[in-house]
Design a protein around this motif. Structure first.
Motif, PDB file in Angstrom:
ATOM      1  N   HIS A  71      76.161  37.317  51.116  1.00  7.03           N
ATOM      2  CA  HIS A  71      76.721  37.570  52.451  1.00  7.03           C
ATOM      3  C   HIS A  71      77.447  36.380  53.077  1.00  7.03           C
ATOM      4  O   HIS A  71      77.456  36.217  54.293  1.00  7.03           O
ATOM      5  CB  HIS A  71      75.635  38.093  53.387  1.00  7.03           C
ATOM      6  N   ILE A  91      77.521  30.436  56.171  1.00  4.48           N
ATOM      7  CA  ILE A  91      76.174  30.962  56.019  1.00  4.48           C
ATOM      8  C   ILE A  91      75.277  29.921  55.365  1.00  4.48           C
ATOM      9  O   ILE A  91      75.695  29.205  54.455  1.00  4.48           O
ATOM     10  CB  ILE A  91      76.176  32.250  55.160  1.00  4.48           C
ATOM     11  N   ASN A 129      71.754  29.582  53.211  1.00  4.20           N
ATOM     12  CA  ASN A 129      70.762  30.296  52.407  1.00  4.20           C
ATOM     13  C   ASN A 129      69.762  29.296  51.854  1.00  4.20           C
ATOM     14  O   ASN A 129      70.124  28.166  51.501  1.00  4.20           O
ATOM     15  CB  ASN A 129      71.425  31.046  51.245  1.00  4.20           C
ATOM     16  N   GLU A 158      70.660  34.864  59.254  1.00  4.97           N
ATOM     17  CA  GLU A 158      71.039  36.234  59.591  1.00  4.97           C
ATOM     18  C   GLU A 158      71.407  36.419  61.060  1.00  4.97           C
ATOM     19  O   GLU A 158      71.984  37.440  61.432  1.00  4.97           O
ATOM     20  CB  GLU A 158      69.912  37.194  59.211  1.00  4.97           C
ATOM     21  N   PHE A 182      74.910  37.488  61.844  1.00  2.38           N
ATOM     22  CA  PHE A 182      75.262  38.910  61.845  1.00  2.38           C
ATOM     23  C   PHE A 182      74.680  39.636  63.060  1.00  2.38           C
ATOM     24  O   PHE A 182      75.269  40.581  63.557  1.00  2.38           O
ATOM     25  CB  PHE A 182      74.768  39.554  60.553  1.00  2.38           C
TER      26      PHE A 182
END
Length: 255
Positions: A187, A198, A200, A216, A219
């Protein structure tokens, strides 16, 4: 990297720091009363931050790594497998996906000089991501004592390497994901190919490599405030009377 010296006695250090009656020159009674109220709110926020951090650490392992992705090193173009990103004694991997290329509708300035400046603006890196990675570069040497840290971008390895040299990113490991699906799978890329900033986190154990956490909130909120823990400029601005200002136009330096 070897640890040097011994740990601090934090109880003694705490005794040095504590002063419940602290005041600053020239402050009014109104200021001190308001500051004490703010101090109480700051303490509540600190407690919430610690609770959230504990909840994050307690997350169960996520899914196993989708595949042992093959990246290209920005340093020399060599192939690097995902599994090779873990040093023998470090089982946690933090990955920041920077937007290189940037969002096509971003009108902020491009690179000022060097090979990157010769690229069309839409193929250049995002100014905000440049700011984030500048901060990570400063921390990378220190973080290497505890974790594996990697920056990934979906641009040519040679372009990423050139920009790293122009920005003097020496301690970070930078990889190109141009020839794999890591960004899409985790993502950091939309279905239309737009790159996203992003974070991770992955961990390695006897079962293999697991996904553990991602930013997250990007989003959920539709903004990049989830990057705040690794993006120090906002923390500094939050301390000022002016605050963050218009985030859409900042940072907008011509790097």
């Amino acid at each position: 990297m070897a640890l040097k010296g011994g740990p601090r006695d934090m109880s003694k250090w705490s005794a040095v720091l504590r002063d419940p009656n602290i005041q600053f020159p020239g402050e009014s009674t109104e200021y001190r009363q308001s500051r004490k109220q703010l101090l109480e709110a700051e303490e509540k926020l600190r407690q919430i931050n610690e609770q959230v951090a504990a909840q994050r650490r307690a997350l169960p392992s996520g899914g196993l790594l989708a595949q042992d992705y093959v990246f290209e090193s920005a340093a020399d173009g060599s192939e690097v497998r995902f599994s090779e990103l873990f040093a023998p004694s470090k089982d946690t991997l933090v990955i920041y996906n920077m937007m290189f290329p940037r969002w096509s509708e971003d009108p902020r300035a491009g690179a000022l000089e060097g090979q990157t400046a010769l690229l069309p603006l839409v193929e250049q890196p995002c100014p905000s991501c440049t700011s984030v990675v500048d901060g990570l570069e400063g921390a990378a040497f220190h973080l290497a004592e505890r974790i594996n840290l990697v920056v990934i971008a979906k641009t040519d390895a040679a372009r990423l390497g050139a920009y790293a040299r122009e920005r003097q990113w020496r301690d970070l490991r930078l990889l190109s994901s141009k020839n794999n699906t890591f960004n899409r799978d985790y993502h950091a890329e939309t279905a239309d190919g737009v790159q996203l900033p992003i974070l991770n986190v992955f961990s390695r154990d006897e079962d293999g490599i697991h996904h553990r956490w991602a930013s997250e909130q990007v989003f959920a909120r539709g903004d990049s405030t989830a990057m705040d823990p690794i993006w120090p400029i906002w923390g500094a601005l939050d301390l000022t009377p002016e605050g963050r200002g218009e985030a859409a136009a900042y940072p907008s330096l011509q790097y």
